[in-house]
Design a protein around this motif. Structure first.
Motif, PDB file in Angstrom:
ATOM      1  N   ASN A 468       0.806  -1.225   0.000  1.00 53.64           N
ATOM      2  CA  ASN A 468       0.000   0.000   0.000  1.00 53.64           C
ATOM      3  C   ASN A 468       0.837   1.271   0.000  1.00 53.64           C
ATOM      4  O   ASN A 468       0.366   2.312  -0.444  1.00 53.64           O
ATOM      5  CB  ASN A 468      -0.929   0.015   1.225  1.00 53.64           C
ATOM      6  CG  ASN A 468      -1.918  -1.142   1.186  1.00 53.64           C
ATOM      7  OD1 ASN A 468      -2.337  -1.564   0.114  1.00 53.64           O
ATOM      8  ND2 ASN A 468      -2.274  -1.663   2.347  1.00 53.64           N
ATOM      9  N   SER A 469       2.066   1.213   0.512  1.00 57.73           N
ATOM     10  CA  SER A 469       2.878   2.421   0.627  1.00 57.73           C
ATOM     11  C   SER A 469       4.220   2.208  -0.057  1.00 57.73           C
ATOM     12  O   SER A 469       4.794   1.121  -0.006  1.00 57.73           O
ATOM     13  CB  SER A 469       3.101   2.762   2.104  1.00 57.73           C
ATOM     14  OG  SER A 469       4.023   3.832   2.235  1.00 57.73           O
ATOM     15  N   SER A 470       4.723   3.276  -0.680  1.00 63.92           N
ATOM     16  CA  SER A 470       6.016   3.179  -1.360  1.00 63.92           C
ATOM     17  C   SER A 470       7.169   3.090  -0.367  1.00 63.92           C
ATOM     18  O   SER A 470       8.278   2.709  -0.739  1.00 63.92           O
ATOM     19  CB  SER A 470       6.225   4.398  -2.262  1.00 63.92           C
ATOM     20  OG  SER A 470       6.182   5.590  -1.507  1.00 63.92           O
ATOM     21  N   ALA A 478       7.274  -4.657   5.404  1.00 65.25           N
ATOM     22  CA  ALA A 478       7.645  -3.965   6.636  1.00 65.25           C
ATOM     23  C   ALA A 478       7.672  -2.462   6.400  1.00 65.25           C
ATOM     24  O   ALA A 478       8.150  -1.979   5.373  1.00 65.25           O
ATOM     25  CB  ALA A 478       9.014  -4.430   7.120  1.00 65.25           C
ATOM     26  N   SER A 479       7.149  -1.717   7.370  1.00 65.14           N
ATOM     27  CA  SER A 479       7.158  -0.260   7.297  1.00 65.14           C
ATOM     28  C   SER A 479       8.495   0.263   7.820  1.00 65.14           C
ATOM     29  O   SER A 479       9.267  -0.482   8.437  1.00 65.14           O
ATOM     30  CB  SER A 479       6.019   0.311   8.128  1.00 65.14           C
ATOM     31  OG  SER A 479       6.214   0.007   9.501  1.00 65.14           O
ATOM     32  N   ASN A 484      13.209  -0.296  11.575  1.00 62.41           N
ATOM     33  CA  ASN A 484      14.103   0.231  12.599  1.00 62.41           C
ATOM     34  C   ASN A 484      14.153  -0.669  13.838  1.00 62.41           C
ATOM     35  O   ASN A 484      15.088  -0.576  14.622  1.00 62.41           O
ATOM     36  CB  ASN A 484      13.667   1.640  13.010  1.00 62.41           C
ATOM     37  CG  ASN A 484      13.920   2.656  11.907  1.00 62.41           C
ATOM     38  OD1 ASN A 484      14.811   2.466  11.085  1.00 62.41           O
ATOM     39  ND2 ASN A 484      13.138   3.711  11.877  1.00 62.41           N
ATOM     40  N   ASN A 485      13.138  -1.522  13.984  1.00 65.17           N
ATOM     41  CA  ASN A 485      13.116  -2.454  15.103  1.00 65.17           C
ATOM     42  C   ASN A 485      13.892  -3.710  14.699  1.00 65.17           C
ATOM     43  O   ASN A 485      13.359  -4.612  14.045  1.00 65.17           O
ATOM     44  CB  ASN A 485      11.671  -2.793  15.486  1.00 65.17           C
ATOM     45  CG  ASN A 485      11.593  -3.623  16.753  1.00 65.17           C
ATOM     46  OD1 ASN A 485      12.607  -4.020  17.320  1.00 65.17           O
ATOM     47  ND2 ASN A 485      10.381  -3.892  17.198  1.00 65.17           N
ATOM     48  N   ILE A 486      15.164  -3.749  15.082  1.00 59.29           N
ATOM     49  CA  ILE A 486      16.042  -4.830  14.623  1.00 59.29           C
ATOM     50  C   ILE A 486      15.618  -6.178  15.206  1.00 59.29           C
ATOM     51  O   ILE A 486      15.779  -7.227  14.586  1.00 59.29           O
ATOM     52  CB  ILE A 486      17.503  -4.511  15.007  1.00 59.29           C
ATOM     53  CG1 ILE A 486      17.910  -3.163  14.400  1.00 59.29           C
ATOM     54  CG2 ILE A 486      18.457  -5.604  14.537  1.00 59.29           C
ATOM     55  CD1 ILE A 486      19.285  -2.691  14.813  1.00 59.29           C
TER      56      ILE A 486
END
Length: 709
Positions: A468-470, A478-479, A484-486
């Protein structure tokens, strides 16, 4: 002279910050005719005075058209014309003395207004009358005779007359020339209606602004409306009918085959007109050296599959396209005589673009436009033996358009519905493909096809994977927050691997990530709030300016219809190319510190106590094969290993560091010259002519070279 703006800004470095190739100002000259000064008889006449065929460029400069530039260049050209002298030419019958008469008439209204000091473009530059004064028929307009020298262009008269009719038509509902606030809505509505009617009935796009090129009301538009056929067209038709050329009686056995001529046309991108002109010149020297365009067209009918064309699209049958492609690949590999089961591996993809020029053509429906285009293409990668896996043919330039095969293009805007529809159609065609059978001298070759949809960008990949998002990853969805959440596990979708992972796009994304981090360094938050917006804009402008000054790169700027200027070449130049050169140069220096290997040594940088302390030395050892040892001449003995210069071939135009420390310049006798040179610096050390001092100086030179690198 004339100027234009809105040009593509190329990635070149200028010496000053205010210089740019976005604007260009051109001065040109065109010969009209050669006459006998005494009798006035015409000796030679330019039959196409409005064409660029005989146009001679005098000067062009990257600058914006303005009053100062126009006056400056005009005065320079006038001075050059005044300094012209008669030229003397000798022929069989005597001497010809040629003088020159120059007329400054190749100018538009803007340049004429500047040269005649006309303050407004709505005023006449001959008499300086305003529109109000022109409407007063009883008032006498006194022309300035000095302004006649700039000419009266009939083409511009047609355009002005046509535009006058247009603007009168726009104002018919309220019948006043001045468009007041209460009439503005009517004016806009009437203008849009008239433009729409012109587009539907004649296919012409009228009175629309073209960035950097004025409006669409050019001479072609006007002449098409005001005249059915121009005088030039009638003259050209008469000349074609009465044309009777005779070819010289020359014969030559060697001539181009039709397929060779067709390949030349495709490589040089020759139109039919350009090919005929080339053929005419060549065939006057060697008869029938170039085949006719009819022969080329007949060959195209054989080589090109059937094309189904409509008003807004063109498409070829995929089965016929891959059949012809594999057939010609096998012809190229005829000396190998491939037989058995073969596989042709191809990649295909789709993409859309916008912002194209809208041509003056009529469509059957109002909502159709050639401003957007959506293209599907296929590219063969390699032909392999299915049983052994041996490569029979390999495309050595898989990222080039050389072997690219267009499958379909359509005038439509890229969107989810279009992408899904076209993707499903191509997948269905691929599923319907069957093996092709080809015969050669050694047997039968059965070719099957393997297709990979990897020629797509992020936008198409997001649509096909329902992302849905580029900013999300189309592999695992994954957003940025989740990335960023390793510690969080990202579960990839294996079905999405088939769309490939483009290293080019990875470079671009990595480069853009660094840029956006740099923009936010002053306030150290990813989200740009209102209080930080000014700092963000200021930092971004500063970084863009520094890149342009120091590297010549235009970064992170929008290109209408083409995304941004952050393309693969930009990212590669900014990061990878420079970093690789630094690694290679450091490896070269570290390698020189290690004594040569002897029998029994464990290997380069092994456990013999001479390993380099540079952490990347072992990882870079694979480029050691590129090193060439060049025998040097000098006063040191040739048996010692330190008397060989180490040189690494540089793939970047051989702009590497050449360390050759054993050359003795002539005439220096007891002194030896040690130099370390690169593209930025050179230093020399002179020492007495002894082995010990030479070795110690060499160590010092290497240390200095390492520090400088």
């Amino acid at each position: 002279m004339d100027g234009s703006s809105g040009h593509s800004r190329y990635k070149q470095k200028f010496s000053a910050e205010d210089l740019s190739d976005e604007f260009i100002f051109v001065i040109a000259l065109l010969p009209l005719k050669l006459i006998d000064s005494s009798s006035g008889n015409e000796i030679w006449v330019n039959r196409t005075p409005s064409s660029t065929l005989f146009c001679r460029p005098v000067k062009f400069v990257y600058t914006k058209e303005g009053k100062a530039v126009i006056h400056s260049e005009y005065n320079k050209i006038i001075q050059m014309i005044n300094d012209l002298e008669c030229d003397i030419f000798k022929n069989k019958k005597g001497i010809a003395e040629v003088s020159y008469i120059m007329h400054c008439t190749m100018i538009d209204g803007a340049v004429a207004n500047v040269l005649t000091n006309t303050n407004s473009s709505s005023r006449c530059f001959i008499c300086h009358a305003s529109p109000t004064e022109m409407n007063n028929i009883e008032q006498n307009k006194i022309p300035n005779p000095d302004h006649y020298k700039f000419g009266l262009s009939t083409l511009h008269c047609w355009i002005r007359f046509f535009e006058c009719l247009l603007h009168i038509a726009y104002r018919l509902p309220f019948k006043t020339w001045q468009v007041r606030m209460e009439n503005k809505a009517k004016f806009i509505e009437t203008k849009a209606r008239i433009q729409k009617e012109f587009k539907i009935k004649t296919g012409l796009i009228i009175d629309q602004v073209k960035q950097g090129f004025g409006t669409t009301n050019d001479g072609n538009t006007v002449s098409k409306i005001l005249e059915e056929h121009s005088a030039e067209e009638i003259t050209y038709a008469a000349r074609k009918v009465t044309k009777n050329e005779t070819k010289p009686d020359n014969t030559i056995k060697k001539c181009l085959e039709p397929f060779e001529a067709l390949a030349l046309c495709l490589d040089l991108d020759l139109s039919e007109e350009k090919y005929n002109r080339l053929r005419k010149v060549a065939n006057n020297i060697h008869a029938d050296f170039f085949p006719s365009t009819y022969a080329l067209n007949q060959l195209k009918q054989i080589l090109v599959p059937h094309i189904e064309a409509t008003e807004t699209s063109a498409e070829v049958n995929l089965k016929a396209l891959v059949h012809i492609t594999s057939k010609h690949i096998l012809e190229v590999c005829a000396d190998k005589h491939p037989v058995g089961k073969l596989s042709l591996i191809c990649k295909w993809g789709m993409d859309g673009s916008s912002g194209h020029s809208r041509y003056k053509q009529k469509f059957s429906a109002e909502d159709l436009s050639d401003e957007f285009i959506f293209v599907i293409a296929l590219l063969p990668l390699k032909l392999i033996d299915s049983s052994s896996g041996n490569e029979i043919w390999v495309n050595r330039t898989p990222s080039s358009t050389l072997f690219c095969r267009p499958v379909k293009f359509v005038y439509t805007k890229e969107g989810k519905a279009v992408i899904h529809s076209e993707y499903n159609k191509i997948i269905q065609m691929i599923n319907d493909l069957e093996c092709d059978i080809f015969k050669n001298k050694k047997g039968i070759a059965e070719v099957s096809y393997i297709m990979h949809c990897t020629m797509i960008d992020g936008a198409v990949a997001n649509v096909l994977t329902n992302t849905n998002s580029s900013s999300r990853c189309f592999i695992c969805h994954a957003s940025p927050t989740e990335m960023n959440n390793i510690e969080q596990n990202k579960i990839p979708n294996p079905d999405h691997y088939k769309f490939g992972l483009s290293t080019l796009h990875c470079w671009i994304r990595f480069f853009e990530c660094l840029l956006h981090i740099a923009y936010r360094l002053p306030f150290k938050t990813w989200q740009v709030r209102m209080e930080n917006k000014a700092k963000f804009i200021e930092t971004k402008a500063r970084i863009q300016k520094e890149f342009k000054i120091k590297t010549g790169l235009i970064i992170d700027q929008v290109k209408q219809g083409f995304g941004t200027t952050n393309d693969g070449n930009t990212a590669r130049t900014a990061i990878i190319k420079k970093k690789w050169k630094q690694l290679r140069d450091t490896f070269r220096t570290e390698l020189k510190k290690i004594p040569p290997e002897r029998s029994g040594d464990p290997g380069p940088g092994g456990s013999n106590g001479n390993a380099s302390q540079w952490p990347y030395f072992t990882s870079m050892i694979f480029i050691r094969d590129q090193i060439k040892c060049r025998k040097s001449s000098g006063n040191l003995t040739q048996q010692k290993p330190l008397e060989e210069g180490i040189y690494i071939e540089d793939e970047d135009n051989n702009n590497g560091i050449d360390m050759d420390i054993n050359k003795t310049p002539k005439g220096q006798g007891s002194k030896e010259n040690y130099s370390v040179e690169n593209s930025m610096s050179t230093f020399e050390v002179e020492t007495p002519n002894t082995s010990q001092s030479a070795l110690s100086c060499r160590s010092e030179a290497n240390a200095n070279a390492t520090q400088r690198i």
